[in-house]
Each structure stands twice: as structure tokens, then as C-alpha cells.
Scaffold this motif. Structure first.
Motif, mmCIF file in Angstrom:
data_model
loop_
_atom_site.group_PDB
_atom_site.id
_atom_site.type_symbol
_atom_site.label_atom_id
_atom_site.label_comp_id
_atom_site.label_asym_id
_atom_site.label_seq_id
_atom_site.Cartn_x
_atom_site.Cartn_y
_atom_site.Cartn_z
ATOM 1 N N ALA A 1 -74.733 25.714 -40.482
ATOM 2 C CA ALA A 1 -75.969 25.703 -39.654
ATOM 3 C C ALA A 1 -75.642 25.654 -38.079
ATOM 4 N N LEU A 2 -74.713 25.132 -37.774
ATOM 5 C CA LEU A 2 -74.291 24.756 -36.381
ATOM 6 C C LEU A 2 -73.851 26.353 -35.703
ATOM 7 N N GLY A 3 -72.992 26.885 -36.768
ATOM 8 C CA GLY A 3 -72.581 28.359 -36.095
ATOM 9 C C GLY A 3 -73.738 29.447 -36.023
ATOM 10 N N ILE A 4 -74.599 29.165 -36.899
ATOM 11 C CA ILE A 4 -75.751 30.272 -36.745
ATOM 12 C C ILE A 4 -76.573 29.840 -35.837
ATOM 13 N N TYR A 5 -77.015 28.679 -35.319
ATOM 14 C CA TYR A 5 -77.882 28.048 -34.435
ATOM 15 C C TYR A 5 -76.938 28.492 -32.956
ATOM 16 N N GLY A 6 -75.746 28.303 -32.916
ATOM 17 C CA GLY A 6 -74.974 28.583 -31.639
ATOM 18 C C GLY A 6 -75.236 30.215 -31.441
ATOM 19 N N LEU B 1 -67.411 39.040 -17.711
ATOM 20 C CA LEU B 1 -68.046 37.548 -17.255
ATOM 21 C C LEU B 1 -68.571 37.144 -18.397
ATOM 22 N N GLY B 2 -69.150 37.609 -19.505
ATOM 23 C CA GLY B 2 -69.791 37.040 -20.702
ATOM 24 C C GLY B 2 -68.410 36.515 -21.469
ATOM 25 N N ILE B 3 -67.450 37.213 -21.614
ATOM 26 C CA ILE B 3 -66.515 36.829 -22.484
ATOM 27 C C ILE B 3 -65.702 35.600 -21.795
ATOM 28 N N GLY B 4 -65.599 35.698 -20.353
ATOM 29 C CA GLY B 4 -65.158 34.401 -19.750
ATOM 30 C C GLY B 4 -65.883 33.195 -19.962
ATOM 31 N N ILE C 1 -65.144 32.200 -23.560
ATOM 32 C CA ILE C 1 -63.747 31.392 -23.755
ATOM 33 C C ILE C 1 -63.923 30.033 -23.092
ATOM 34 N N GLY C 2 -64.427 29.955 -21.890
ATOM 35 C CA GLY C 2 -64.661 28.757 -21.345
ATOM 36 C C GLY C 2 -65.417 27.487 -22.291
ATOM 37 N N SER C 3 -66.552 28.261 -22.642
ATOM 38 C CA SER C 3 -67.333 27.284 -23.743
ATOM 39 C C SER C 3 -66.654 26.926 -24.863
ATOM 40 N N LEU C 4 -65.735 27.922 -25.541
ATOM 41 C CA LEU C 4 -64.883 27.538 -26.660
ATOM 42 C C LEU C 4 -63.640 26.302 -26.339
ATOM 43 N N ILE C 5 -63.361 26.382 -25.229
ATOM 44 C CA ILE C 5 -62.128 25.512 -24.703
ATOM 45 C C ILE C 5 -62.783 24.372 -24.368
ATOM 46 N N TYR C 6 -64.020 24.066 -23.953
ATOM 47 C CA TYR C 6 -64.709 23.039 -23.408
ATOM 48 C C TYR C 6 -64.857 22.416 -24.853
ATOM 49 N N PHE C 7 -65.546 23.046 -25.788
ATOM 50 C CA PHE C 7 -66.125 22.156 -26.814
ATOM 51 C C PHE C 7 -65.185 21.769 -28.105
ATOM 52 N N THR C 8 -64.048 22.602 -28.273
ATOM 53 C CA THR C 8 -63.130 22.555 -29.140
ATOM 54 C C THR C 8 -62.294 21.636 -28.745
ATOM 55 N N GLY C 9 -62.008 21.477 -27.287
ATOM 56 C CA GLY C 9 -60.851 20.668 -26.660
ATOM 57 C C GLY C 9 -61.463 19.093 -26.760
ATOM 58 N N ASN C 10 -62.924 18.952 -26.948
ATOM 59 C CA ASN C 10 -63.147 17.562 -26.771
ATOM 60 C C ASN C 10 -63.072 17.105 -25.211
ATOM 61 N N PHE C 11 -63.444 18.205 -24.267
ATOM 62 C CA PHE C 11 -63.353 17.657 -22.897
ATOM 63 C C PHE C 11 -64.759 17.022 -22.661
ATOM 64 N N GLY C 12 -66.001 17.251 -23.527
ATOM 65 C CA GLY C 12 -67.220 16.506 -23.127
ATOM 66 C C GLY C 12 -67.146 15.196 -23.498
ATOM 67 N N GLN C 13 -66.124 14.490 -24.054
ATOM 68 C CA GLN C 13 -66.331 12.930 -24.537
ATOM 69 C C GLN C 13 -65.624 12.199 -23.619
#
Length: 141
Positions: free
Chosen positions: A77-82, A123-126, A129-141
Motif C-alpha cells: 500500500a505504501l508503494g502504491i501510494y508513493g 533532474l527527476g532521476i536525481g 535517487i536522493g529520496s530513496l537514499i534519504y528514506f532507506t538510510g533512516n536519515f530522517g530519524q
């Protein structure tokens, strides 16, 4: 005390409604919805589009106010939403760029005759990739 809380609730809901109306008006003015309807060739379903847009706005506000958890689907569901949000943001950005006629101006200023679409894609791919690194690397916590 009770009267103060009722007043604050009224002010908060009124301000939120005004902001939501402004966002929807902005999306209509720049032509996101008519372009989407034209691109998908679904002119006969305009009432359905209007109903779904209004329902999405109302349910999104309710979801935000009451913090309703998504208990079904989990990561699917999170993937479909994203994916849906990403497609919407892409449509919004391209519609805004087309409305403002920014692409020819950018092309002339950086003296790029061919390949502007690749610049936009990079620009879109960058951003992806930046969003994926941010959210999978737990940088937001």
C-alpha cells in the motif's frame, strides 16, 4: 476555556479549508486536471474526475487530522501510494513548466539546442535517487 477551544478549532479548520481551496484553485488555474483528462482521452468522465478530486481532498484532510493508520497492505500500500504521489507531482511539475513556458527559456539561457528532455529526466532521476537514499538510510530519524 471551552469557548477558547471552540474558537481555536473554528480558526484552524477555516484556515485549513482556505489553504486547501487555494491549492485546488492553483491546480485548476495551471491546467493540471484538463491536461490530464485530455491526455487520457476520458472527456466523458469529467463528473467522475471532479468527484474523485473532491473526495481525495476531503479524505486526505480527514486522514491528516485524525492520523488514521493504514492497517492493510503494509509496504504494498505504501508503494502504491508513493507511486501515485510521484506521478501526480510529475504531472504537476510538467503542467506548471508548460504553463509558464519555462522550457524554451531554459533552453535559450543555457544554449542547449538538443537534449533538454534528458536534462529534465536527469533532474527527476536525481530527485528519485536522493529520496530513496534519504528514506532507506533512516536519515530522517
Amino acid at each position: 476555556m471551552f469557548l477558547r477551544e471552540v474558537f481555536l478549532v473554528f480558526i484552524g479548520l477555516s484556515a485549513g479549508g482556505i489553504i486547501a481551496a487555494g491549492v485546488f484553485a492553483f491546480l485548476v488555474i495551471i491546467g493540471v486536471f484538463p491536461r490530464l483528462i485530455g491526455a487520457t482521452r476520458t472527456n466523458k468522465h469529467i463528473l467522475l474526475f471532479e468527484s474523485v478530486i473532491i473526495l481525495g481532498g476531503v479524505l486526505g484532510n480527514i486522514w491528516d487530522i485524525y492520523k488514521i493508520p493504514i492497517g492493510f497492505g503494509g509496504n504494498l500500500a505504501l508503494g502504491i501510494y508513493g507511486l501515485s504521489v510521484g506521478i501526480f507531482v510529475g504531472i504537476l511539475v510538467m503542467s506548471l513548466a508548460e504553463t509558464l513556458k519555462a522550457l524554451p527559456v531554459i533552453g535559450r539561457r543555457i544554449h542547449l539546442a538538443v537534449g533538454l528532455q534528458y536534462l529534465i529526466l536527469s533532474l527527476g532521476i536525481g530527485k528519485l535517487i536522493g529520496s530513496l537514499i534519504y528514506f532507506t538510510g533512516n536519515f530522517g530519524q
